[in-house]
Design a protein around this motif. Structure first.
Motif, PDB file in Angstrom:
ATOM      1  N   SER A   2       0.823  -1.203   0.000  1.00  0.00           N
ATOM      2  CA  SER A   2       0.000   0.000   0.000  1.00  0.00           C
ATOM      3  C   SER A   2       0.863   1.262   0.000  1.00  0.00           C
ATOM      4  O   SER A   2       2.036   1.230   0.370  1.00  0.00           O
ATOM      5  CB  SER A   2      -0.907   0.011   1.230  1.00  0.00           C
ATOM      6  N   ARG A   3       0.267   2.367  -0.403  1.00  0.00           N
ATOM      7  CA  ARG A   3       0.985   3.650  -0.433  1.00  0.00           C
ATOM      8  C   ARG A   3       1.460   4.039   0.967  1.00  0.00           C
ATOM      9  O   ARG A   3       2.577   4.484   1.140  1.00  0.00           O
ATOM     10  CB  ARG A   3       0.071   4.738  -1.027  1.00  0.00           C
ATOM     11  N   ARG A   4       0.611   3.861   1.955  1.00  0.00           N
ATOM     12  CA  ARG A   4       0.999   4.233   3.320  1.00  0.00           C
ATOM     13  C   ARG A   4       2.133   3.342   3.830  1.00  0.00           C
ATOM     14  O   ARG A   4       3.047   3.819   4.491  1.00  0.00           O
ATOM     15  CB  ARG A   4      -0.206   4.197   4.243  1.00  0.00           C
ATOM     16  N   ASN A  73      -6.671   0.877   7.843  1.00  0.00           N
ATOM     17  CA  ASN A  73      -8.073   1.212   8.066  1.00  0.00           C
ATOM     18  C   ASN A  73      -8.170   2.725   7.951  1.00  0.00           C
ATOM     19  O   ASN A  73      -7.644   3.453   8.799  1.00  0.00           O
ATOM     20  CB  ASN A  73      -8.537   0.737   9.439  1.00  0.00           C
ATOM     21  N   GLY A  74      -8.790   3.201   6.882  1.00  0.00           N
ATOM     22  CA  GLY A  74      -8.890   4.643   6.668  1.00  0.00           C
ATOM     23  C   GLY A  74      -7.510   5.265   6.543  1.00  0.00           C
ATOM     24  O   GLY A  74      -6.690   4.817   5.741  1.00  0.00           O
ATOM     25  N   ASP A  75      -7.242   6.256   7.386  1.00  0.00           N
ATOM     26  CA  ASP A  75      -5.949   6.940   7.329  1.00  0.00           C
ATOM     27  C   ASP A  75      -4.939   6.366   8.323  1.00  0.00           C
ATOM     28  O   ASP A  75      -3.934   6.986   8.635  1.00  0.00           O
ATOM     29  CB  ASP A  75      -6.131   8.447   7.567  1.00  0.00           C
ATOM     30  N   ARG A  76      -5.214   5.157   8.817  1.00  0.00           N
ATOM     31  CA  ARG A  76      -4.334   4.519   9.801  1.00  0.00           C
ATOM     32  C   ARG A  76      -3.679   3.266   9.236  1.00  0.00           C
ATOM     33  O   ARG A  76      -4.306   2.467   8.557  1.00  0.00           O
ATOM     34  CB  ARG A  76      -5.117   4.145  11.050  1.00  0.00           C
ATOM     35  N   LEU A  77      -2.418   3.114   9.590  1.00  0.00           N
ATOM     36  CA  LEU A  77      -1.630   1.929   9.255  1.00  0.00           C
ATOM     37  C   LEU A  77      -1.282   1.249  10.569  1.00  0.00           C
ATOM     38  O   LEU A  77      -0.711   1.879  11.468  1.00  0.00           O
ATOM     39  CB  LEU A  77      -0.358   2.358   8.510  1.00  0.00           C
ATOM     40  N   PHE A  78      -1.657  -0.009  10.715  1.00  0.00           N
ATOM     41  CA  PHE A  78      -1.360  -0.793  11.910  1.00  0.00           C
ATOM     42  C   PHE A  78      -0.203  -1.723  11.564  1.00  0.00           C
ATOM     43  O   PHE A  78      -0.246  -2.413  10.541  1.00  0.00           O
ATOM     44  CB  PHE A  78      -2.586  -1.616  12.324  1.00  0.00           C
ATOM     45  N   VAL A  79       0.817  -1.740  12.418  1.00  0.00           N
ATOM     46  CA  VAL A  79       2.002  -2.548  12.125  1.00  0.00           C
ATOM     47  C   VAL A  79       2.397  -3.401  13.323  1.00  0.00           C
ATOM     48  O   VAL A  79       2.133  -3.046  14.475  1.00  0.00           O
ATOM     49  CB  VAL A  79       3.204  -1.674  11.697  1.00  0.00           C
ATOM     50  N   GLU A  80       3.041  -4.534  13.013  1.00  0.00           N
ATOM     51  CA  GLU A  80       3.673  -5.376  14.011  1.00  0.00           C
ATOM     52  C   GLU A  80       5.099  -5.579  13.543  1.00  0.00           C
ATOM     53  O   GLU A  80       5.341  -5.884  12.373  1.00  0.00           O
ATOM     54  CB  GLU A  80       2.959  -6.718  14.125  1.00  0.00           C
ATOM     55  N   ALA A  98       3.990  -3.294  18.532  1.00  0.00           N
ATOM     56  CA  ALA A  98       2.880  -3.001  17.628  1.00  0.00           C
ATOM     57  C   ALA A  98       2.749  -1.489  17.595  1.00  0.00           C
ATOM     58  O   ALA A  98       3.056  -0.801  18.578  1.00  0.00           O
ATOM     59  CB  ALA A  98       1.591  -3.643  18.119  1.00  0.00           C
ATOM     60  N   GLY A  99       2.318  -0.969  16.457  1.00  0.00           N
ATOM     61  CA  GLY A  99       2.201   0.475  16.330  1.00  0.00           C
ATOM     62  C   GLY A  99       1.047   0.880  15.441  1.00  0.00           C
ATOM     63  O   GLY A  99       0.545   0.086  14.639  1.00  0.00           O
ATOM     64  N   VAL A 100       0.646   2.122  15.614  1.00  0.00           N
ATOM     65  CA  VAL A 100      -0.398   2.729  14.799  1.00  0.00           C
ATOM     66  C   VAL A 100       0.186   4.014  14.233  1.00  0.00           C
ATOM     67  O   VAL A 100       0.690   4.857  14.981  1.00  0.00           O
ATOM     68  CB  VAL A 100      -1.657   3.047  15.631  1.00  0.00           C
ATOM     69  N   VAL A 101       0.153   4.140  12.920  1.00  0.00           N
ATOM     70  CA  VAL A 101       0.685   5.316  12.240  1.00  0.00           C
ATOM     71  C   VAL A 101      -0.481   5.988  11.520  1.00  0.00           C
ATOM     72  O   VAL A 101      -1.148   5.360  10.701  1.00  0.00           O
ATOM     73  CB  VAL A 101       1.799   4.932  11.242  1.00  0.00           C
ATOM     74  N   GLU A 102      -0.732   7.251  11.860  1.00  0.00           N
ATOM     75  CA  GLU A 102      -1.840   7.997  11.254  1.00  0.00           C
ATOM     76  C   GLU A 102      -1.296   8.974  10.223  1.00  0.00           C
ATOM     77  O   GLU A 102      -0.254   9.603  10.437  1.00  0.00           O
ATOM     78  CB  GLU A 102      -2.605   8.771  12.314  1.00  0.00           C
TER      79      GLU A 102
END
Length: 143
Positions: A2-4, A73-80, A98-102
């Motif tokens: 994905s772009r994000r 999900n929307g403008d959020r990227l969830f990573v492990e 784990a992280g959340v990048v907006e």
């Protein structure tokens, strides 16, 4: 990819190269970065992010940061992933997280990382990674 995730992967590559300017170029001026969510107050703004990265870079000899999986999900990227590095003194630190990048457009405006600080402190002091940490970080990476 994905772009994000491509943007985050570019930030990771910049950090591996210790190119702080390149990493910051993907962050919004008003970023709120919880580099250690629930452990430390967030960094607010790009100047605070720069100061943190400059201090952290001085402690690291080699960056091995990897992402194992991600979802959007929307403008959020969830990573492990694993924040793995070799400290200047030679200690290996490997902290699964784990992280959340907006995102706001193509810039990171929010970032929250969740990890076990006890694992980090034990490894900084020269301790070895536990068997379960080694198992968690031995997976194939997406970045």
């Amino acid at each position: 990819m994905s772009r994000r995730f491509q943007i985050l992967d570019t930030v990771i590559a910049a950090w591996r190269a210790k190119d702080i300017d390149a990493a910051l170029s993907h962050m919004h001026d008003d970023i709120v970065w919880h580099y250690a969510a629930a452990i430390a107050p967030p960094l607010k703004g790009k100047a605070a992010a720069r100061k943190f990265l400059e201090g952290f870079a001085a402690q690291i000899a080699e960056v091995k940061w990897r992402i194992f999986d991600y979802a959007e999900n929307g403008d959020r990227l969830f990573v492990e992933g694993v924040d793995e590095y070799i400290a200047v003194g030679g200690a290996r630190v490997a902290a699964p997280y784990a992280g959340v990048v907006e995102f706001k457009g193509d810039l990171i405006i929010g970032w929250r990382d969740y990890f076990d600080r006890g694992v980090v402190e034990a490894m900084k002091a020269g301790g070895a990674a536990s068997a379960q940490v080694e198992q968690l970080i031995a997976r194939p990476s997406a970045s």
